[in-house]
Scaffold this motif. Structure first.
Motif, PDB file in Angstrom:
ATOM      1  N   MET A   1       0.821  -1.188   0.000  1.00  0.00           N
ATOM      2  CA  MET A   1       0.000   0.000   0.000  1.00  0.00           C
ATOM      3  C   MET A   1       0.859   1.243   0.000  1.00  0.00           C
ATOM      4  SD  MET A   1      -3.096  -0.703   2.563  1.00  0.00           S
ATOM      5  CE  MET A   1      -3.994  -2.196   2.309  1.00  0.00           C
ATOM      6  N   SER A   2       0.348   2.235  -0.586  1.00  0.00           N
ATOM      7  CA  SER A   2       1.046   3.515  -0.620  1.00  0.00           C
ATOM      8  C   SER A   2       1.132   4.094   0.784  1.00  0.00           C
ATOM      9  CB  SER A   2       0.292   4.479  -1.532  1.00  0.00           C
ATOM     10  OG  SER A   2       0.750   5.782  -1.347  1.00  0.00           O
ATOM     11  N   VAL A   3       2.244   4.750   1.064  1.00  0.00           N
ATOM     12  CA  VAL A   3       2.423   5.384   2.367  1.00  0.00           C
ATOM     13  C   VAL A   3       1.345   6.445   2.605  1.00  0.00           C
ATOM     14  CG1 VAL A   3       4.024   7.179   1.674  1.00  0.00           C
ATOM     15  CG2 VAL A   3       4.197   6.221   3.946  1.00  0.00           C
ATOM     16  N   ASP A   4       0.790   7.015   1.544  1.00  0.00           N
ATOM     17  CA  ASP A   4      -0.270   8.015   1.658  1.00  0.00           C
ATOM     18  C   ASP A   4      -1.548   7.435   2.268  1.00  0.00           C
ATOM     19  OD1 ASP A   4       1.406   9.889   0.492  1.00  0.00           O
ATOM     20  OD2 ASP A   4       0.647   9.500  -1.521  1.00  0.00           O
ATOM     21  N   PHE A   5      -1.679   6.117   2.222  1.00  0.00           N
ATOM     22  CA  PHE A   5      -2.854   5.441   2.770  1.00  0.00           C
ATOM     23  C   PHE A   5      -2.879   5.516   4.292  1.00  0.00           C
ATOM     24  CE2 PHE A   5      -4.674   1.533   4.550  1.00  0.00           C
ATOM     25  CZ  PHE A   5      -5.953   1.577   4.032  1.00  0.00           C
ATOM     26  N   PHE A   6      -1.704   5.498   4.921  1.00  0.00           N
ATOM     27  CA  PHE A   6      -1.599   5.448   6.377  1.00  0.00           C
ATOM     28  C   PHE A   6      -1.698   6.834   6.993  1.00  0.00           C
ATOM     29  CE2 PHE A   6       0.552   1.693   4.762  1.00  0.00           C
ATOM     30  CZ  PHE A   6      -0.107   0.700   5.479  1.00  0.00           C
ATOM     31  N   GLU A   7      -2.356   6.899   8.154  1.00  0.00           N
ATOM     32  CA  GLU A   7      -2.480   8.172   8.861  1.00  0.00           C
ATOM     33  C   GLU A   7      -2.455   7.904  10.360  1.00  0.00           C
ATOM     34  OE1 GLU A   7      -7.272   8.839   8.891  1.00  0.00           O
ATOM     35  OE2 GLU A   7      -6.185   9.450   7.105  1.00  0.00           O
ATOM     36  N   PRO A   8      -2.035   8.881  11.155  1.00  0.00           N
ATOM     37  CA  PRO A   8      -1.980   8.707  12.606  1.00  0.00           C
ATOM     38  C   PRO A   8      -3.323   8.246  13.173  1.00  0.00           C
ATOM     39  CG  PRO A   8      -0.829  10.690  11.982  1.00  0.00           C
ATOM     40  CD  PRO A   8      -1.521  10.189  10.742  1.00  0.00           C
ATOM     41  N   GLY A   9      -3.238   7.309  14.104  1.00  0.00           N
ATOM     42  CA  GLY A   9      -4.426   6.748  14.739  1.00  0.00           C
ATOM     43  C   GLY A   9      -4.893   5.451  14.120  1.00  0.00           C
ATOM     44  N   MET A  10      -4.470   5.177  12.903  1.00  0.00           N
ATOM     45  CA  MET A  10      -4.873   3.969  12.192  1.00  0.00           C
ATOM     46  C   MET A  10      -4.296   2.732  12.879  1.00  0.00           C
ATOM     47  SD  MET A  10      -4.183   3.430   8.190  1.00  0.00           S
ATOM     48  CE  MET A  10      -5.425   2.636   7.248  1.00  0.00           C
ATOM     49  N   LEU A  11      -5.071   1.640  12.939  1.00  0.00           N
ATOM     50  CA  LEU A  11      -4.609   0.386  13.517  1.00  0.00           C
ATOM     51  C   LEU A  11      -4.044  -0.515  12.425  1.00  0.00           C
ATOM     52  CD1 LEU A  11      -7.544  -0.313  15.980  1.00  0.00           C
ATOM     53  CD2 LEU A  11      -5.339   0.779  16.458  1.00  0.00           C
ATOM     54  N   VAL A  12      -2.904  -1.160  12.724  1.00  0.00           N
ATOM     55  CA  VAL A  12      -2.214  -1.993  11.742  1.00  0.00           C
ATOM     56  C   VAL A  12      -1.593  -3.217  12.414  1.00  0.00           C
ATOM     57  CG1 VAL A  12      -1.653  -0.064  10.198  1.00  0.00           C
ATOM     58  CG2 VAL A  12      -0.051  -0.697  12.013  1.00  0.00           C
ATOM     59  N   ARG A  13      -1.181  -4.162  11.583  1.00  0.00           N
ATOM     60  CA  ARG A  13      -0.384  -5.313  12.010  1.00  0.00           C
ATOM     61  C   ARG A  13       0.787  -5.455  11.053  1.00  0.00           C
ATOM     62  NH1 ARG A  13      -2.927  -8.141  15.926  1.00  0.00           N
ATOM     63  NH2 ARG A  13      -5.177  -8.170  15.900  1.00  0.00           N
ATOM     64  N   ASN A  14       1.887  -5.989  11.574  1.00  0.00           N
ATOM     65  CA  ASN A  14       3.029  -6.325  10.724  1.00  0.00           C
ATOM     66  C   ASN A  14       2.918  -7.815  10.426  1.00  0.00           C
ATOM     67  OD1 ASN A  14       5.476  -7.048   9.634  1.00  0.00           O
ATOM     68  ND2 ASN A  14       6.680  -5.747  10.977  1.00  0.00           N
ATOM     69  N   PRO A  15       2.607  -8.213   9.188  1.00  0.00           N
ATOM     70  CA  PRO A  15       2.371  -9.627   8.882  1.00  0.00           C
ATOM     71  C   PRO A  15       3.596 -10.523   9.104  1.00  0.00           C
ATOM     72  CG  PRO A  15       2.446  -8.321   6.873  1.00  0.00           C
ATOM     73  CD  PRO A  15       2.467  -7.358   8.015  1.00  0.00           C
ATOM     74  N   SER A  16       4.795  -9.956   9.073  1.00  0.00           N
ATOM     75  CA  SER A  16       5.988 -10.769   9.292  1.00  0.00           C
ATOM     76  C   SER A  16       6.371 -10.855  10.772  1.00  0.00           C
ATOM     77  CB  SER A  16       7.160 -10.242   8.461  1.00  0.00           C
ATOM     78  OG  SER A  16       7.433  -8.911   8.799  1.00  0.00           O
ATOM     79  N   CYS A  17       5.694 -10.099  11.634  1.00  0.00           N
ATOM     80  CA  CYS A  17       5.969 -10.109  13.084  1.00  0.00           C
ATOM     81  C   CYS A  17       4.647 -10.070  13.841  1.00  0.00           C
ATOM     82  CB  CYS A  17       6.855  -8.928  13.473  1.00  0.00           C
ATOM     83  SG  CYS A  17       8.473  -8.942  12.723  1.00  0.00           S
ATOM     84  N   ARG A  18       3.824 -11.059  13.654  1.00  0.00           N
ATOM     85  CA  ARG A  18       2.496 -11.089  14.287  1.00  0.00           C
ATOM     86  C   ARG A  18       2.580 -11.031  15.809  1.00  0.00           C
ATOM     87  NH1 ARG A  18      -1.672 -10.434  10.993  1.00  0.00           N
ATOM     88  NH2 ARG A  18      -1.440 -11.391   8.972  1.00  0.00           N
ATOM     89  N   GLU A  19       3.698 -11.509  16.377  1.00  0.00           N
ATOM     90  CA  GLU A  19       3.863 -11.507  17.836  1.00  0.00           C
ATOM     91  C   GLU A  19       3.930 -10.085  18.411  1.00  0.00           C
ATOM     92  OE1 GLU A  19       8.011 -11.740  16.094  1.00  0.00           O
ATOM     93  OE2 GLU A  19       6.088 -12.643  15.639  1.00  0.00           O
TER      94      GLU A  19
END
Length: 57
Positions: A1-19
């Motif tokens: 995804m484009s970095v423009d998609f992300f904004e402060p407050g948004m919830l995310v996960r790192n798929p390579s570090c689910r822990e």
């Protein structure tokens, strides 16, 4: 995804570090996204290397 998609407050996960658990975007600067993860703390992610997944729960 484009970095423009992300904004402060948004919830995310790192798929390579689910822990790391759920993360909340703190800031976006260029290709760098700073995220505060439940189990890893504050991490700066290079959007060119890691593709964060948005969480819509």
């Amino acid at each position: 995804m484009s970095v423009d998609f992300f904004e402060p407050g948004m919830l995310v996960r790192n798929p390579s570090c689910r822990e790391w658990g759920l993360g909340q975007v703190q800031s976006v600067a260029g290709n760098r996204i700073t995220v505060n993860f439940e189990h890893a703390g504050k991490v700066v992610i290079d959007n060119n290397s890691v593709k964060l997944e948005p969480v819509y729960d």
